[in-house]
Write an enzyme that holds these catalytic residues in place. Structure first.
Site, PDB file in Angstrom:
ATOM      1  N   HIS A 125       0.861  -1.516   0.059  1.00 49.00           N
ATOM      2  CA  HIS A 125      -0.038   0.038   0.117  1.00 49.00           C
ATOM      3  C   HIS A 125       0.857   1.300   0.149  1.00 49.00           C
ATOM      4  O   HIS A 125       0.316   2.462  -0.244  1.00 49.00           O
ATOM      5  CB  HIS A 125      -0.937   0.032   1.050  1.00 49.00           C
ATOM      6  CG  HIS A 125      -2.336   0.571   1.073  1.00 49.00           C
ATOM      7  ND1 HIS A 125      -2.489   1.739   0.210  1.00 49.00           N
ATOM      8  CD2 HIS A 125      -3.529   0.007   1.383  1.00 49.00           C
ATOM      9  CE1 HIS A 125      -3.872   1.852   0.085  1.00 49.00           C
ATOM     10  NE2 HIS A 125      -4.320   0.955   0.864  1.00 49.00           N
TER      11      HIS A 125
ATOM     12  N   TYR B 260     -12.416   4.001  11.194  1.00 52.40           N
ATOM     13  CA  TYR B 260     -11.604   4.778  10.242  1.00 52.40           C
ATOM     14  C   TYR B 260     -12.311   4.196   8.722  1.00 52.40           C
ATOM     15  O   TYR B 260     -12.754   3.048   8.555  1.00 52.40           O
ATOM     16  CB  TYR B 260     -10.086   4.384  10.204  1.00 52.40           C
ATOM     17  CG  TYR B 260      -9.343   4.724   8.706  1.00 52.40           C
ATOM     18  CD1 TYR B 260      -8.888   5.801   8.642  1.00 52.40           C
ATOM     19  CD2 TYR B 260      -9.443   3.470   7.951  1.00 52.40           C
ATOM     20  CE1 TYR B 260      -8.197   5.974   7.504  1.00 52.40           C
ATOM     21  CE2 TYR B 260      -8.744   3.761   6.735  1.00 52.40           C
ATOM     22  CZ  TYR B 260      -8.076   5.162   6.322  1.00 52.40           C
ATOM     23  OH  TYR B 260      -7.406   5.226   5.251  1.00 52.40           O
TER      24      TYR B 260
ATOM     25  N   SER C 214     -11.396   5.237   4.452  1.00 52.60           N
ATOM     26  CA  SER C 214     -10.782   6.105   3.605  1.00 52.60           C
ATOM     27  C   SER C 214     -11.434   6.756   2.640  1.00 52.60           C
ATOM     28  O   SER C 214     -12.564   6.548   2.227  1.00 52.60           O
ATOM     29  CB  SER C 214      -9.810   5.043   2.821  1.00 52.60           C
ATOM     30  OG  SER C 214     -10.429   4.136   2.174  1.00 52.60           O
TER      31      SER C 214
ATOM     32  N   THR D 113      -5.159   9.484   0.197  1.00 52.85           N
ATOM     33  CA  THR D 113      -6.347   9.445   0.840  1.00 52.85           C
ATOM     34  C   THR D 113      -6.408  10.166   2.024  1.00 52.85           C
ATOM     35  O   THR D 113      -5.389  10.632   2.540  1.00 52.85           O
ATOM     36  CB  THR D 113      -6.621   7.876   1.269  1.00 52.85           C
ATOM     37  OG1 THR D 113      -5.643   7.500   2.212  1.00 52.85           O
ATOM     38  CG2 THR D 113      -6.462   6.998   0.021  1.00 52.85           C
TER      39      THR D 113
END
Length: 583
Positions: A313, A424, A426, A437
């Site tokens: 990522h 959370y 994104s 993001t």
């Protein structure tokens, strides 16, 4: 199932993760209001005072500095990392599917390298902007003005600067700080099977893709290799603590393996040719022997033709990977390449990489495998398909499908554990140059109020009252999403304001629920691991008539019971949409 490709948004497991990449843990992602709204309704007065002070002092200064920095660096975004450094961080068979995916991926890569890949555009009114006529017209508009032409018809070009990292890219471990390596001229493919690594050309010296028959034959040659499984599979080292892996890589280079490691780093693609991969566990992490987790992405192909993209990522986000996934899926299904019986000399074209390993490296690999096995043994994954309603019914009530899914998570957690928790989600900021993001905080006073009404006091509310609570949650979630997409600033290089030391700020950054939404005809499921030991990782997709999710957890949480609670919450929401009371 044979026509479905699985996209798995993968993160390294365990405490060794130090991935870069925007979003998680942003300072005050959506302003002080989001910090307060994500906390309990009884609201800490100290937090409110600190948030207001931050807004008028440190926050104001940070904003001015970021505006100035942006004006003096028009070529990039203020969130971009300098240089390539990262903060410590229908195919009824495996062979045919793998060959087709490689050929389609190479075609995508060549189109990208030639600079003729169609722009990524977000269309708010596709009837006007996503048409051949508009595309022909905008082609004649000078580049400096084309954005304004698109804006006039509510079309927003998205940043594509991450795309060059898709191919030939590797995250190289360094002590204290990793770096990204990209070889834009790479011509080879790296294949892993039974812990061994093989390479062969997929692009010739003139830049043309080699014959599909050659690619098919070379992959078949690898599958037919009778060599036993590697006794010391190097790939598992990429799952280690980054500093440990950096030290072992230095030893590998010192032992004379530099050229072989460069061959791994420079490959444009990494198919993992494994058998019997039918579960999220295998698509997400496998056994560690047939993966090189540092690659920008890996293609995993199972014996029955199911395929997944597993990606690292730090270099980029789901926008680029999903574009690649969609294009490859469409190309392989609409223009599949039939297997060829042409004679091909694969024995001389395919090379298996050999590595010189000493006892210290053997021990390092064994320790990495042991740590890997211990980490993945603690991960539990389960899935849910809710088929009593989907996007169509929600939109008829003017409710955001994403907001309702997030609300169901809050209700489910409250039902199971008696509280709501920091969450959370994104949000892409690709509408900005070099955007990554940003964080949406879906747990708010509105979701808390609504969850309490549905779970603890349903008999005290009529269906109409509960529907109004749903709409309130939807409206506020939409506001948070817009604020996140506008990329609020984050702290840089200053002494921390007291707000960052406040317990409320710590609470909203311990994301017990980490969520990601992914909907595409090329994707049947997605998944990743929790970001905290007592958390859930939730990947969800909504279609017109059903809602699906893939959820993982560690032993601190019961994922199976959680899904049962979420299912009941979704059922309650859709019951209210039908005008019926719950209780």
């Amino acid at each position: 199932i044979a026509n479905m490709a699985n996209l798995l948004l993968s993160r390294h497991l365990g405490a060794s993760v130090r991935a870069g990449g925007g979003g998680g843990g942003a300072a005050v992602a959506c302003g002080g209001a989001a910090v307060l709204s994500s906390f309990r309704p009884s609201g800490p007065t100290t937090t409110e005072r600190l948030a207001k002070d931050f807004e008028s002092t440190t926050g104001k200064t940070l904003h001015e500095e970021l505006v100035a920095q942006d004006k003096s660096n028009k070529h990039t975004s203020y969130i971009s990392v300098r240089g390539a450094e990262l903060q410590p961080l229908h195919y009824n068979g495996q062979l045919v599917r793998a060959a087709n995916m490689v050929c389609s991926a190479v075609r995508f890569m060549k189109t990208l390298r030639a600079g003729v890949l169609a722009p990524e555009v977000f269309h708010l009114n596709p009837a006007k902007s996503d048409t051949d006529g508009f595309k022909r017209l905008i082609r004649w508009v000078p580049p400096s003005l084309s954005w304004y032409g698109a804006y006039l018809v509510n079309a927003y070009p998205l940043d594509m600067s991450q795309y060059f990292r898709l191919f030939n890219s590797t995250r190289v471990p360094r002590r204290g700080r990793d770096e990204l390596f990209t070889d834009a001229a790479g011509r080879h493919l790296l294949v892993m099977r039974k812990g061994h690594m093989y390479v062969f050309d997929v692009v010739d010296r003139d830049g043309n893709m080699v014959r599909p028959a050659d690619i098919h034959a070379h992959l078949g040659h690898i599958l037919a290799d009778p060599a036993p499984a590697a006794a010391h599979p190097l790939g598992v080292l990429t799952s280690e603590n980054r500093d440990v892996w950096a030290g072992l890589r230095e030893k590998l280079v010192a032992a004379g393996n530099g050229e072989a490691l460069r061959a791994v780093d420079k490959r444009p693609l990494l198919p993992d040719m494994r058998d019997h991969i039918h579960t999220s566990h295998n698509m997400l992490h496998g056994d560690g022997r047939n993966r090189w987790y540092d690659k920008s992405f890996s293609v995993v192909v199972a014996r029955d033709g199911q395929a997944a993209v597993n990606f690292e990522h730090s270099w980029g986000d789901g926008v680029a990977v999903l574009r690649f996934q969609n294009e490859v899926f469409q190309d392989t299904t609409e223009k599949p390449l039939a297997p060829s019986s042409a004679a091909v000399d694969s024995a001389s074209a395919v090379r298996r990489l050999d590595f010189r390993l000493d006892d210290e490296l053997h021990a390092g690999i064994a320790a990495a495998q042991q740590s890997f096995d211990a980490a993945v043994s603690r991960l539990t994954i389960d899935a849910l398909e809710f088929k009593k309603g989907g996007k169509e019914q929600l939109k008829r009530q003017k409710l955001s499908p994403d907001a309702m899914a997030q609300l169901a998570f809050q209700m489910g957690f409250l039902r199971q554990y008696g509280q709501t928790v920091a969450t959370y989600e994104s949000c892409s900021t690709a509408a900005f140059r070099h955007g990554r993001t940003e964080t949406i905080r879906p747990a708010t006073v509105h979701t808390h109020r609504c969850a309490e009404a549905f779970v603890r006091r349903p008999a005290e509310h009529s269906a109409g009252q509960l529907l109004e609570l749903l709409k309130e949650c939807s409206r506020y979630h939409g506001q948070l999403t817009k604020e996140a997409a506008m990329a609020w600033p984050r702290a840089k290089g200053q002494a921390l304001h007291e707000l960052y030391r406040d317990p409320a700020y710590g609470a909203i950054n311990h994301n017990v629920l980490s969520t990601s939404t992914l909907t595409s005809p090329a994707v049947s499921l997605g998944g990743f691991a929790p970001v905290v030991p007592d958390g859930f990782a939730w990947a969800t997709a909504s279609t017109d008539d059903w809602i699906g999710c893939n959820v993982s957890s560690y032993p601190a949480r019961d994922v199976h019971e959680f899904l049962r609670c979420v299912d009941k919450s979704l059922e309650d929401i859709f019951t209210v949409l039908e005008g019926k009371a719950i209780g």
